[in-house]
Design a protein around this motif. Sequence first.
Motif, mmCIF file in Angstrom:
data_model
loop_
_atom_site.group_PDB
_atom_site.id
_atom_site.type_symbol
_atom_site.label_atom_id
_atom_site.label_comp_id
_atom_site.label_asym_id
_atom_site.label_seq_id
_atom_site.Cartn_x
_atom_site.Cartn_y
_atom_site.Cartn_z
ATOM 1 N N TYR A 48 12.865 26.496 41.489
ATOM 2 C CA TYR A 48 13.243 25.269 40.783
ATOM 3 C C TYR A 48 14.397 24.565 41.511
ATOM 4 O O TYR A 48 14.498 23.339 41.487
ATOM 5 N N ALA A 80 12.767 22.730 44.353
ATOM 6 C CA ALA A 80 12.053 21.540 43.873
ATOM 7 C C ALA A 80 13.003 20.345 43.791
ATOM 8 O O ALA A 80 12.617 19.209 44.076
ATOM 9 N N ILE A 107 13.527 18.323 47.178
ATOM 10 C CA ILE A 107 12.474 17.507 47.804
ATOM 11 C C ILE A 107 12.537 16.099 47.204
ATOM 12 O O ILE A 107 12.360 15.929 45.998
ATOM 13 N N ARG A 160 -2.079 19.230 44.888
ATOM 14 C CA ARG A 160 -1.661 19.102 43.484
ATOM 15 C C ARG A 160 -2.405 20.080 42.572
ATOM 16 O O ARG A 160 -2.123 20.152 41.382
ATOM 17 N N LYS A 161 -3.339 20.833 43.130
ATOM 18 C CA LYS A 161 -3.970 21.914 42.349
ATOM 19 C C LYS A 161 -2.995 23.067 42.125
ATOM 20 O O LYS A 161 -3.256 23.964 41.329
ATOM 21 N N CYS A 162 -1.883 23.050 42.856
ATOM 22 C CA CYS A 162 -0.927 24.160 42.796
ATOM 23 C C CYS A 162 -0.475 24.434 41.368
ATOM 24 O O CYS A 162 -0.061 23.527 40.654
ATOM 25 N N ILE A 163 -0.562 25.695 40.934
ATOM 26 C CA ILE A 163 -0.157 26.057 39.571
ATOM 27 C C ILE A 163 1.248 26.670 39.552
ATOM 28 O O ILE A 163 1.685 27.192 38.532
ATOM 29 N N GLU A 164 1.944 26.608 40.664
ATOM 30 C CA GLU A 164 3.309 27.134 40.768
ATOM 31 C C GLU A 164 3.436 28.581 40.281
ATOM 32 O O GLU A 164 4.312 28.918 39.489
ATOM 33 N N CYS A 165 2.549 29.418 40.799
ATOM 34 C CA CYS A 165 2.645 30.840 40.499
ATOM 35 C C CYS A 165 3.662 31.495 41.429
ATOM 36 O O CYS A 165 4.098 32.607 41.195
ATOM 37 N N PHE A 166 3.972 30.810 42.515
ATOM 38 C CA PHE A 166 4.953 31.253 43.517
ATOM 39 C C PHE A 166 4.542 32.518 44.257
ATOM 40 O O PHE A 166 5.371 33.197 44.859
ATOM 41 N N ARG A 170 5.192 26.739 48.976
ATOM 42 C CA ARG A 170 4.959 25.902 47.802
ATOM 43 C C ARG A 170 5.533 24.495 48.041
ATOM 44 O O ARG A 170 4.924 23.493 47.682
ATOM 45 N N ARG A 190 4.134 20.503 48.762
ATOM 46 C CA ARG A 190 4.675 19.380 47.975
ATOM 47 C C ARG A 190 5.063 18.227 48.925
ATOM 48 O O ARG A 190 4.738 17.079 48.669
ATOM 49 N N GLU A 243 1.892 16.732 50.296
ATOM 50 C CA GLU A 243 1.204 15.958 49.262
ATOM 51 C C GLU A 243 1.814 14.553 49.165
ATOM 52 O O GLU A 243 1.100 13.547 49.086
#
Lengths: 632, 253
Positions: free
Chosen positions: B108, B111, B114, B142-148, B171, B175, B178
């Motif tokens: 986080y 994030a 960026i 953008r399919k990313c589910i942020e499971c890390f 991850r 971003r 994208e």
Amino acid sequence: MTNTDIERYSYDVVVIGAGGAGLRAAVEAREAGFRVAIICKSLFGKAHTVMAEGGIAAAMGNVNSSDNWQVHFRDTMRGGKFINNWRMAELHAKESPERVWELEMWGALFDRTKEGKISQRNFGGHEYPRLAHVGDRTGLELIRTMQQHIVALQQKDAKEYGDAEINLKVFAEVTITDVLIENGAATGVYGYRRETGSEILFEAPAVILATGGIGKSFKVTSNSWEGTGDGHALALRAGGKLIDMEFVQFHPTGMIWPPSVRGILVTESVRGDGGILTNSEGKRFMFDYIPEIFKDKYADTAEEADRWYKDQANNRRPPELLPRDEVARAINSEVKAGRGSPHGGVYLDVSSRLPAEEIKRRLPSMWHQFKELADVDITEVPMEVGPTCHYVMGGVQVDPDTAAAVGVPGLFAAGEVAGGMHGSNRLGGNSLSDLLVFGRRAGFGAVAYLKDGSTKPKLSDAIVAKAHARLNAPFARTGGENPYTIHQELQQTTNDLVGIIRIKSELEAALVKLQEFRTRIKNVTVTGGREYNPGFHLAFDLENMLIVSECIARSGLAREESRGGHTREDFPKMDPKWRQINLVCAADGEGTSSTAKPATMMSKELAGLFDPDELAKYFTDEELASVKGGSN
Amino acid sequence: MGRQVKLRIWRGNKENGDFQNVNVEANEGEVVLDVIHRVQATQMPDLAVRWNCKAGKCGSCSMEINGKPRLACMTRMNTFEEDETITVTPLRAFPVIRDLVTDVSFNYKKALEIPAYSPPANLGPGEARMEQIDVERSQEFRKCIECFLCQDTCHVIRDHEENKKSFAGPRFFIRIAELDMHPLDTLRNRKRTAQEEHGLGMCNITKCCTEVCPEHIRITDNAIIPMKERVVDQKYDPIRWLGSKISKREGIS
């Protein structure tokens, strides 16, 4: 108690829930210049909104230019069987397009039409292709866009004030157990950090509930563990009211095999894109279940239904796309009549309808979900599906324009936790738009309340002490039951006695059972420490699920008709007299009460949008006379 | 019907911890998360595990199963041998909070570093026009589910705590990619800042991230490598280099 052990914060607005509604509310209040805390039970970005698949309904008219807010309003009222709060349905239909475009301005990337506009797909109950979508992961796109917009606002604050979280902070993995009330008005919230079990207090004159649904009260549900009716219960205990709680949506198509995935959603887009429902005899059975009120809008032959996918102007819709309550009941009837699939559902087939590549392109996460969880390739064989508890139409009674909870100044509610918008049955796609339209309205409702010049009550130590004592009670008790056992029994009870088809005797039995659970829950004992202890968490969630289940059973028993998400075997017909009534639940001592209150009547202008013959199916003669033109 | 399985679960907190062995029933079609929940309900009521949707859509139940970063809700029990002991441990790259739950706040924080999407100033609501083919490139990321899981497996940080400060991780490379490929984003220099500020250069494209991605996003091939190539183009192409000195711009779109 020692106040020093409690982490304390002070904000202008506290938002409980970080799904679509909560995040949109937070943005609105922050952009108006207020300091906002967002509290969520999970990590930031994991809210149940992420599960929404099909799309977000908004009459943009990108695919069929005949669409407009009036048509969307009509569809919403029809879907809800005219018991919707008409003002909410009106605002929703009018404002949804702006909310979708706003998402796009914040970075969402929707699928496109040939002209490069946002593409829109067909869905049950919507007259025109209306759902903006991103494959079948629209909810993820919504939540991620909102999450990233929150981050963008934090980046601005970091630049200006040197602290990203100075005005807008997310408190993840925090559960709220009480809305704190002084002199009848909200003054803050109390809860605990899930990680440490330590207590946390937020003082705030405005509290927005955006906690989502109640699915975990039922055994078979598409909801994640978070759907424990927290906001519903918080509102009741704070002096708020819940309306329409008898209306629970069972989504017709949940996975049913293997057992561990039972309930997980199979998106309606499968049917919107051509999927058909068949029984064990191979019959496409939905043609047998078109109700009288929808006969003019749905095809009665397979030929016409199939032509509709290519030519919607000259053909009626396939009956697979009837509103969800109709399809769920039809599946239930087929299974009861012995025409079900081996695991007690029916077949949903897209494999014989679209080429494999097209299925993978349009429904990628469905393909993935069945392949990985059930070892089924949906491009080759049909899926087995059955109804699953998906959504509660009922919720906190609110003012339509400001989302203010009726009876509790300073408390607001938006999204699934609020009631009224969807009437007795929600149309697919109307949930994501609801989140954004009313999330924003709750945000500015809270802002207007903060600016209205009235004196806001101050939080007293006595109220904090009470919340602290309640939070610590389960640790002090010994010899009581493990919360997991009670949870399983509660879910079984609601499933068996307050489920998709209801009857007086069972609803009464449910209320007796729920009373027993109340006694048992009071004695729940938690073992282990306070640090990330799921048993401790469940002890509080259980109380919420109990009070919600009781409201559903009580209102379900009172409503002696069948309408939308409330089906009574002993009162199988819809009754216009009951359309005039909302059942309103309130806290009553330790339990709840349900009272009949007159529903608001649609304005003449809005009623004028419908064919009088259609209104005649829902309204009493007196109502019909009153909404018709001419004298008054 | 149900069979008995052996689980070896790591339990503890940031100070200390150890493995505990349990025998538990597993039924047909179940996944590792189901079995962990059964352990919780019947044997260890305070076993900490983070989860949410149980359908592979939210990315909460990330953990290491037999040493591999996986989503517990998408790991089927029938992929293990009958008598195999299944070892379940918390994500290794992040600090443990308790049992199987780790502190993923690193992600986080990254994030926040960026720069956000930056739309054209003159574009009104509903006026955006984009071709499907152009949005698809960014849509993949953008399919990313942020499971890390990609962050967890990336050896730049997995065993090198000291790299975390200057490395955003796969991850956040997707971003950046994208946003860089977003047809309407107006912010320039995203690739260069990926290299200079977010540690893109530290990645030596072993593709471990792509292998563990539950959404099958081609992180390395479609995001990291194209960005690396463009960065190299710019840096070593003399004409581009000269152009960048004159116009103070990245010089490529």
